[in-house]
Write a protein that holds these residues in place. Structure first.
Motif, PDB file in Angstrom:
ATOM      1  N   LYS A  41       0.840  -1.200   0.000  1.00  0.00           N
ATOM      2  CA  LYS A  41       0.000   0.000   0.000  1.00  0.00           C
ATOM      3  C   LYS A  41       0.874   1.248   0.000  1.00  0.00           C
ATOM      4  O   LYS A  41       1.734   1.408   0.862  1.00  0.00           O
ATOM      5  CB  LYS A  41      -0.898  -0.010   1.246  1.00  0.00           C
ATOM      6  CG  LYS A  41      -1.688   1.262   1.491  1.00  0.00           C
ATOM      7  CD  LYS A  41      -2.783   1.449   0.471  1.00  0.00           C
ATOM      8  CE  LYS A  41      -3.651   2.664   0.796  1.00  0.00           C
ATOM      9  NZ  LYS A  41      -4.564   2.992  -0.310  1.00  0.00           N
ATOM     10  N   ALA A  48      -4.869  -1.767  -2.058  1.00  0.00           N
ATOM     11  CA  ALA A  48      -3.600  -2.407  -1.701  1.00  0.00           C
ATOM     12  C   ALA A  48      -3.594  -3.868  -2.140  1.00  0.00           C
ATOM     13  O   ALA A  48      -4.619  -4.549  -2.080  1.00  0.00           O
ATOM     14  CB  ALA A  48      -3.384  -2.316  -0.192  1.00  0.00           C
ATOM     15  N   GLY A  88      -0.327   3.650  -6.945  1.00  0.00           N
ATOM     16  CA  GLY A  88      -0.377   2.199  -6.802  1.00  0.00           C
ATOM     17  C   GLY A  88       0.885   1.497  -7.283  1.00  0.00           C
ATOM     18  O   GLY A  88       0.849   0.315  -7.634  1.00  0.00           O
ATOM     19  N   ALA A  91       1.939  -1.943  -5.408  1.00  0.00           N
ATOM     20  CA  ALA A  91       0.969  -3.021  -5.207  1.00  0.00           C
ATOM     21  C   ALA A  91       1.457  -4.301  -5.876  1.00  0.00           C
ATOM     22  O   ALA A  91       1.859  -4.289  -7.041  1.00  0.00           O
ATOM     23  CB  ALA A  91      -0.391  -2.612  -5.789  1.00  0.00           C
TER      24      ALA A  91
END
Length: 467
Positions: A41, A48, A88, A91
């Motif tokens: 995350k 996440a 992101g 991730a």
């Protein structure tokens, strides 16, 4: 509040892979739920995806060994610095192993006579500047967060000083990179220019861990300015403020920083940082140079500001005043959230040619106001880059839907002005959908590069380009 990427098949690390990694690094292999969730995350609103395990690496050689093990088992590898990215980037979309380089935090060599240094990827920008302070040098790239140098390189970071000193693209001289099969390469020598072959350094700067894992970085350094002065100037409207910036840049005045904050953002920082600035569109300036040079810069900018309706040009010369001013700017995100306690926010950025900057911000501000959401705007407007903070109720799906639609229109507006979907946040998985519009057939070239350097798609899969 969530934003999901396209579904990708899981490639979970098999027990044999985890066993080999444990034999290699011992208790620096972590599989606990909390640590895995932390490493899946970033600071964005994107969903996440935790890795299967986290390796806390301590050297380039160890990163190479980890990658070789993962490659044998077809296990994805995701690099991690400080986790401050915003799209992101970290991730683990298919599972795999996160390689945390935060313990690779040594400043390996400083060469004041050459104005450069070499650091491990886990060194943070504040750590580096503290280390080199006594040399009279500093590293100017300041994205706000105390990010790792490796992460800043991987995302091609910039920030408030970019208008004078450039971005990571201009300030990285060479890299040590671990490739998908564990091979270690150095992308360049330290010479300030070279015509010897492909520019591999620039290829890996901004590659977001999808082409290789950056383990060492050689950086340009600069002399600490003899004089630093800051100023704040409010304006009656957005156009007047932005046109002042355009006039400043077109006049070749070497401002170090010029930041735009709209009226809503000024209201937020006044409340959050206990300031009393006018709650109108405002510019924050900083000037670097000799005493005479700074004086000349300030007088020229003050005259330009006055020509565009900026009548209350206030100096901030004392170090503590400047620190308070820029601390307020760096806390703009948290100040914005304070406008709606209990709500969440996500930040998006675009960048346009400076001649279109006023049009883009004015149109964006009107679109945001019509939506009914509270969305302050800030920007590194000296290079055409600005950010919108979308503040939404996490329990109201309609608000998120509205915010995502606003973000789509923001990006399309920038692209229609020959701008880019992201000036500094990067792509991650959050902005992949915009790349086809922005790059067209060039996106196929990016895919070809990815396939050539990472044919099994093991390095941070699902980011930048889809295979």
């Amino acid at each position: 509040m969530s934003h999901l990427p396209p579904a990708l098949p899981a490639r979970t690390a098999p027990p044999e892979c985890l066993a080999e990694l444990a034999a290699l690094v011992g208790d620096r292999l972590a599989t606990g739920t909390a640590i895995r969730e932390q490493h899946g995350k970033d600071e964005s609103f994107h969903v996440a995806f935790p890795p299967d395990a986290v390796v806390f690496a301590t050297s380039t050689e160890e990163v190479s060994a980890v990658v070789k093990i993962c490659a044998r088992y077809g296990t994805p590898v995701i690099p991690f610095g400080t986790g401050t990215s915003l799209e992101g980037h970290i991730a683990a979309l298919q599972g795999g192993i996160c390689i945390d380089v935060s313990r690779m935090n040594a400043v390996l060599e400083v060469r004041p006579e050459d104005l450069d240094c070499t650091v491990q990827a886990g060194v943070t920008r504040k750590q580096l500047n503290e280390f080199i302070r006594d040399t009279g040098l500093f590293f100017p790239i300041d994205p706000g967060a105390d990010a790792s140098i490796g992460g800043m390189t991987a995302t091609r970071a910039s920030g408030t000083n970019a208008v004078r000193y450039g971005t990571m693209r201009e300030n990285v001289l060479a890299l040590t990179v671990v490739l998908c099969d564990g091979r270690v390469i150095r992308t360049s020598r330290r010479a300030r220019k070279s015509a010897a072959g492909y520019d591999l350094t620039r290829l890996f700067v901004g590659s977001e861990g999808t082409l290789g894992i950056i383990t060492e970085v050689t950086l340009r350094l600069y002399g600490i300015p003899e004089t630093i002065s800051a100023a704040v100037c409010p304006f009656p409207g957005v156009e007047e403020a932005v046109n002042t910036v355009i006039a400043t840049i077109q006049s070749s005045i070497p401002v170090a920083r010029v930041e735009f904050l709209d009226a809503l953002q000024m209201k937020a920082i006044n409340a959050y940082s206990k300031l009393s600035h006018a709650e109108t569109p405002t510019l924050f300036f900083e000037f670097h140079g000799s005493p005479a040079g700074v004086q000349e810069q300030v007088e020229m900018v003050q005259a330009l500001a006055a020509d565009h309706g900026g009548t209350d040009f206030q100096w901030a010369n004392a170090p503590e005043e400047r620190a308070r001013l820029w601390d307020a700017r760096h806390k703009a995100y948290y100040a914005g959230l304070g406008l709606r306690p209990g709500c969440s926010g996500f930040s998006s950025d675009v960048c346009v040619p400076i001649s279109r900057l006023a049009d883009c911000i004015v149109e964006t501000r009107a679109d945001l106001d019509a939506s009914g959401l509270l969305c302050p705007i800030v920007g590194h407007v000296g290079d055409g880059n600005f950010h919108v903070l979308f503040i939404v109720n996490p329990d109201d799906p309609k608000e998120l839907e509205t915010a995502l639609a606003l973000n789509d229109r923001l990006v399309q507006r920038a692209l229609s002005m020959d701008g880019t979907c992201t000036g500094e946040h990067g792509v991650g998985y959050g902005k992949m959908e915009f790349l086809e519009t922005e790059h067209g057939d060039a996106l196929d070239v990016m895919r070809a590069i990815k396939k050539a350097l990472d044919p099994a798609n093991l390095l941070n899969p699902g980011k930048i380009v889809r295979l």
